[in-house]
Design an enzyme around this catalytic site. Structure first.
Site, PDB file in Angstrom:
ATOM      1  CB  ALA A 178      -0.918   0.015   1.229  1.00 11.33           C
ATOM      2  CB  CYS A 179       1.698   3.989  -1.806  1.00  8.51           C
ATOM      3  SG  CYS A 179       0.690   4.157  -3.296  1.00  8.51           S
ATOM      4  CD  GLN A 180      -1.920   9.039   1.822  1.00  6.26           C
ATOM      5  OE1 GLN A 180      -1.248   8.350   2.580  1.00  6.26           O
ATOM      6  NE2 GLN A 180      -3.071   9.586   2.196  1.00  6.26           N
ATOM      7  CG  LEU A 207      -2.610   3.451   3.390  1.00  7.23           C
ATOM      8  CD1 LEU A 207      -1.532   3.784   4.406  1.00  7.23           C
ATOM      9  CD2 LEU A 207      -3.396   2.223   3.815  1.00  7.23           C
TER      10      LEU A 207
END
Length: 287
Positions: A178-180, A207
């Site tokens: 996951a990243c932003q 996220l």
């Protein structure tokens, strides 16, 4: 699992990706801001200006081709089931019920604002702290081209990303990446798959797409606010803050209205001060 109905990344997302990642490269993908600032193009002599513009057009065309090629590869990873897709809520269930590991690949300035409890942080891009002349020039360009407003610093590819992952996780580990926003993480998924990892899950939308109840959060800010910064965050002019203002009411809006008034007054004071200094220096010259 949630399938992608019409491809992985629309053109608008690719533009966001190019804007967001002013860094080096992943494979053949270049995430660099333009090396030809608008100030250079406008100030250059006429006979050179057209050459600069042509060079920039070629550079941007290469960027678009690289990103289009990357999109095809990422599409294929999803379509062929080599990388599985999870929503943030599904990722939360997988972490709680199946003890899967969440690999957070965001840069440090996003990670320190909010992170998933128990997640492992290994950034694929991070803030470039080098003091080399070329890096400092790129940082200055990044700031002038919008970093002051968005708060996005100059980032560089973490050359130890893969080796750091391999130190912590075996190739058969279930990894939720996951990243932003979901762009850097899909690039990380490609790197991991090519290195032999075969149980990879990608958090679609990142996220930022998570609701607070989807994942167990630690850190001072909601997940949705971890990717904002700069003057736009200070003034409350980001989409995330507008959504929050609609829920919180007038008290939330008044806070940022007061900040805007403060910025305007400070700018006026600086302008008046500069004028006074200019008048004083002019008087000194005349005497």
């Amino acid at each position: 699992m949630e399938a992608l109905a019409h491809g992985l990344l629309p053109l608008s997302a690719l533009r966001t990706c190019q804007k967001e990642h002013r860094c080096q490269h992943v494979g053949s993908i270049h995430f660099l801001s333009s090396p030809f600032p608008s100030s250079l193009k406008s100030s250059a002599p006429t006979k050179y200006r057209s050459g600069i513009i042509r060079m920039q057009e070629k550079y941007e065309l290469k960027q678009m081709k690289d990103m289009a090629a990357a999109k095809k590869r990422w599409d294929a990873l999803i379509r062929d089931g080599k990388v599985k897709v999870l929503t943030p809520r599904e990722a939360g269930y997988a972490i709680q019920l199946s003890n899967k590991t969440l690999l957070d690949v965001r840069p440090s300035m996003e990670r320190k604002k909010a992170w998933v409890k128990g997640s492992t942080w290994i950034p694929i891009f991070d803030v470039d702290t080098s003091l080399e002349l070329g890096i400092l020039s790129r940082k200055a360009t990044n700031f002038l081209l919008g970093g002051w407003w968005s708060g996005v610093p100059s980032l560089s590819f973490n050359k130890q990303f893969l080796s750091n992952v391999e130190e912590k996780f075996a190739k058969d580990t279930d990894l939720i990446v996951a990243c932003q926003k979901g762009l850097r993480s899909i690039a990380a998924c490609e790197v991991l798959y090519n290195a032999g990892y075969n149980n990879i899950f990608w958090v679609q939308g990142g996220l930022e797409a998570a609701e607070e109840e989807d994942l167990e959060r630690e850190g001072p800010q909601p997940f949705k606010f971890a990717g904002i910064g700069g003057l736009s965050e200070f003034l409350g002019w980001t989409d995330q803050q507008r959504d929050a203002a609609a829920k919180e009411g007038w008290g939330y809006r008044l806070t940022f209205s007061a900040r805007l008034v403060g910025v305007v007054l400070a700018a006026d004071a600086l302008l008046i001060g500069a004028q006074k200094v200019g008048q004083y220096l002019q008087e000194l010259r005349t005497h």
